[in-house]
Design a protein around this motif. Structure first.
Motif, PDB file in Angstrom:
ATOM      1  N   VAL A   1     -37.826 -15.580  -1.418  1.00 18.54           N
ATOM      2  CA  VAL A   1     -37.868 -16.968  -0.964  1.00 18.54           C
ATOM      3  C   VAL A   1     -37.243 -17.904  -2.006  1.00 18.54           C
ATOM      4  CG1 VAL A   1     -39.391 -18.888  -0.378  1.00 18.54           C
ATOM      5  CG2 VAL A   1     -39.846 -16.606   0.541  1.00 18.54           C
ATOM      6  N   SER A   2     -37.566 -17.700  -3.279  1.00 15.22           N
ATOM      7  CA  SER A   2     -37.055 -18.576  -4.332  1.00 15.22           C
ATOM      8  C   SER A   2     -35.533 -18.495  -4.443  1.00 15.22           C
ATOM      9  CB  SER A   2     -37.688 -18.215  -5.680  1.00 15.22           C
ATOM     10  OG  SER A   2     -39.083 -18.386  -5.656  1.00 15.22           O
ATOM     11  N   LEU A   3     -35.022 -17.274  -4.582  1.00 18.15           N
ATOM     12  CA  LEU A   3     -33.581 -17.093  -4.757  1.00 18.15           C
ATOM     13  C   LEU A   3     -32.826 -17.288  -3.452  1.00 18.15           C
ATOM     14  CD1 LEU A   3     -33.802 -13.964  -7.081  1.00 18.15           C
ATOM     15  CD2 LEU A   3     -33.494 -16.348  -7.763  1.00 18.15           C
ATOM     16  N   GLY A   4     -33.405 -16.780  -2.356  1.00 21.12           N
ATOM     17  CA  GLY A   4     -32.770 -16.961  -1.052  1.00 21.12           C
ATOM     18  C   GLY A   4     -32.747 -18.415  -0.621  1.00 21.12           C
TER      19      GLY A   4
ATOM     20  N   VAL B   1     -25.343 -12.888  -1.852  1.00 20.09           N
ATOM     21  CA  VAL B   1     -25.254 -11.548  -2.449  1.00 20.09           C
ATOM     22  C   VAL B   1     -26.087 -11.483  -3.724  1.00 20.09           C
ATOM     23  CG1 VAL B   1     -23.704  -9.889  -3.554  1.00 20.09           C
ATOM     24  CG2 VAL B   1     -22.997 -11.046  -1.442  1.00 20.09           C
ATOM     25  N   ALA B   2     -25.950 -12.504  -4.562  1.00 23.98           N
ATOM     26  CA  ALA B   2     -26.707 -12.538  -5.816  1.00 23.98           C
ATOM     27  C   ALA B   2     -28.206 -12.564  -5.546  1.00 23.98           C
ATOM     28  CB  ALA B   2     -26.301 -13.751  -6.640  1.00 23.98           C
ATOM     29  N   ALA B   3     -28.634 -13.367  -4.560  1.00 24.58           N
ATOM     30  CA  ALA B   3     -30.055 -13.455  -4.226  1.00 24.58           C
ATOM     31  C   ALA B   3     -30.581 -12.112  -3.734  1.00 24.58           C
ATOM     32  CB  ALA B   3     -30.281 -14.530  -3.164  1.00 24.58           C
TER      33      ALA B   3
ATOM     34  N   LEU C   1     -26.934 -23.614  -1.082  1.00 23.75           N
ATOM     35  CA  LEU C   1     -25.537 -23.538  -1.538  1.00 23.75           C
ATOM     36  C   LEU C   1     -24.590 -23.112  -0.412  1.00 23.75           C
ATOM     37  CD1 LEU C   1     -26.080 -21.835  -5.009  1.00 23.75           C
ATOM     38  CD2 LEU C   1     -25.596 -24.256  -4.556  1.00 23.75           C
ATOM     39  N   LYS C   2     -25.098 -22.247   0.490  1.00 26.49           N
ATOM     40  CA  LYS C   2     -24.309 -21.750   1.624  1.00 26.49           C
ATOM     41  C   LYS C   2     -23.011 -21.088   1.165  1.00 26.49           C
ATOM     42  CE  LYS C   2     -26.202 -25.181   4.817  1.00 26.49           C
ATOM     43  NZ  LYS C   2     -25.931 -26.321   5.716  1.00 26.49           N
ATOM     44  N   LYS C   3     -23.113 -20.292   0.097  1.00 25.05           N
ATOM     45  CA  LYS C   3     -21.972 -19.554  -0.437  1.00 25.05           C
ATOM     46  C   LYS C   3     -22.268 -18.054  -0.344  1.00 25.05           C
ATOM     47  CE  LYS C   3     -19.746 -23.268  -1.869  1.00 25.05           C
ATOM     48  NZ  LYS C   3     -18.445 -23.700  -1.313  1.00 25.05           N
TER      49      LYS C   3
ATOM     50  N   VAL D   1     -37.466 -12.631   4.028  1.00 24.83           N
ATOM     51  CA  VAL D   1     -36.324 -12.866   4.913  1.00 24.83           C
ATOM     52  C   VAL D   1     -36.773 -13.621   6.166  1.00 24.83           C
ATOM     53  CG1 VAL D   1     -34.604 -11.751   6.389  1.00 24.83           C
ATOM     54  CG2 VAL D   1     -35.024 -10.880   4.086  1.00 24.83           C
ATOM     55  N   ILE D   2     -37.933 -13.244   6.715  1.00 24.49           N
ATOM     56  CA  ILE D   2     -38.454 -13.918   7.906  1.00 24.49           C
ATOM     57  C   ILE D   2     -38.695 -15.403   7.635  1.00 24.49           C
ATOM     58  CG2 ILE D   2     -40.480 -14.104   9.413  1.00 24.49           C
ATOM     59  CD1 ILE D   2     -40.676 -11.049   9.322  1.00 24.49           C
ATOM     60  N   VAL D   3     -39.276 -15.715   6.479  1.00 24.42           N
ATOM     61  CA  VAL D   3     -39.528 -17.109   6.128  1.00 24.42           C
ATOM     62  C   VAL D   3     -38.216 -17.878   6.015  1.00 24.42           C
ATOM     63  CG1 VAL D   3     -40.354 -18.644   4.293  1.00 24.42           C
ATOM     64  CG2 VAL D   3     -41.728 -16.680   4.989  1.00 24.42           C
TER      65      VAL D   3
END
Length: 321
Positions: free
Chosen positions: A124-127, A140-142, A133-135, A172-174
């Motif tokens: 959740v934090s990284l995603g 990929v990094a997240a 950023l929408k990059k 991912v669901i969140v």
């Protein structure tokens, strides 16, 4: 006694026997250097990483998205604590007394094992940052960093593959849920407020559920303690946002060096509240209620009080909040 008997039954099932075999195989790979690396990686799933990223987003980048980011974390935390209480799956070393986790990782591994809170928090934090950023590289990094956190939890011996797999899936669901909700409601404050209120209500419901449910399945009472933390943080955020909406109306814009000062001073203030109140409330003897009060203070000050000072930090900067 009931907790130990259930652990023995669960641990002897074919599924968990296989999961423990995997952990034993991973444990055989441990070296001092790799253990140090994994111990560092696992910190990406700590609440402190979320706190730093969340405050940067809220204070310096986008207040609107910052609140949404806090909502993601609240919902994710509710889901993990609810599932921990419902399934009550013990930690690996309880399932298999012969298994040895990395000793330094055990103190932070409180409560039940399923699902992995570190993995969910990292996702959740990284995603959440990647969604802002929408990059492609950010996504990929997240994903890579979250998977590394998941593996680190297995390497350290505090979670099974089932724990980290479901933790990742919940994260991912969140993220998807919040993306869908705000896809066409980007500029509708009522939608954001509704989401935050519902998430807070869910946390309160979790606390009530844990307080009325039998406690003999959770000898340490970690579920209740964590629920108090969730409720305190959620209520503090809501009241802080109410103060901002009605009176403060802070803006995120400032010159770059003042943004750094803003973040550093803010985090110092929140950490001072966190550790100062813990000492005042008795340190490790702090009750679950007082822990909730402490997190309420951190959240309320960070969202509703500290931003009052932002007028001091503002300079002639044309960037949008």
């Amino acid at each position: 006694m009931i907790f130990l008997e259930s652990a023995e039954v669960i641990g002897s099932s074919p599924l968990f026997s296989r999961l423990m075999e995997q952990l034993h195989a991973i444990a055989a790979l441990r070296t001092p250097v790799l253990t140090a690396v994994m111990s560092g990686i696992t910190y990406l799933g700590q609440e402190m990483v979320f706190l730093v990223l969340g405050m940067i987003l809220l204070w310096c980048v986008s207040k609107k998205y910052g609140y949404r980011y806090l909502g993601m974390f609240m919902l994710g935390s509710f889901l993990q604590q609810f599932l921990k209480a419902v399934f009550a799956i013990p930690r690996p070393w309880v399932l298999d007394p012969k298994f040895q986790p990395v000793e330094s990782a055990v103190p932070e591994a409180t409560g039940f094992s399923f699902p992995s809170g570190h993995t969910l928090t990292a996702c959740v934090s990284l995603g959440g940052v990647a969604l802002y950023l929408k990059k492609a590289w950010a996504f990929v990094a997240a994903a890579v960093l979250t998977l590394l956190v998941a593996f680190s939890r297995m390497y350290l011996g505090v979670h099974t593959l089932l724990d980290v797999g479901v933790g990742f899936l919940l994260g991912v669901i969140v993220l998807v849920l919040f993306y869908v909700i705000f896809l066409k409601n980007e500029d509708r404050p009522a939608v954001l407020n509704t989401v935050l209120v519902v998430s807070t209500a869910a946390c309160v419901g979790l606390l009530v559920y844990l307080m009325v449910s039998p406690q003999n399945v959770d000898p340490a009472g970690d579920g209740v303690k964590n629920a108090y933390v969730l409720v305190g943080a959620a209520v503090g955020m809501l009241l802080g946002k109410l103060i901002d909406d009605c009176f403060v109306h802070f803006e995120t814009k400032a010159v770059w060096w003042m943004q750094i000062v803003k973040v550093v001073l803010g985090l110092v203030l929140i950490l001072a509240i966190r550790f100062g109140l813990k000492t005042l409330f008795g340190g490790d003897a702090e009750t679950a209620l007082l822990r909730g009060v402490r997190y309420f203070a951190m959240s309320f000050v960070g969202v509703g009080i500290y931003p009052i000072l932002f007028r001091v930090f503002r300079k002639t900067d044309t960037s949008k909040a």
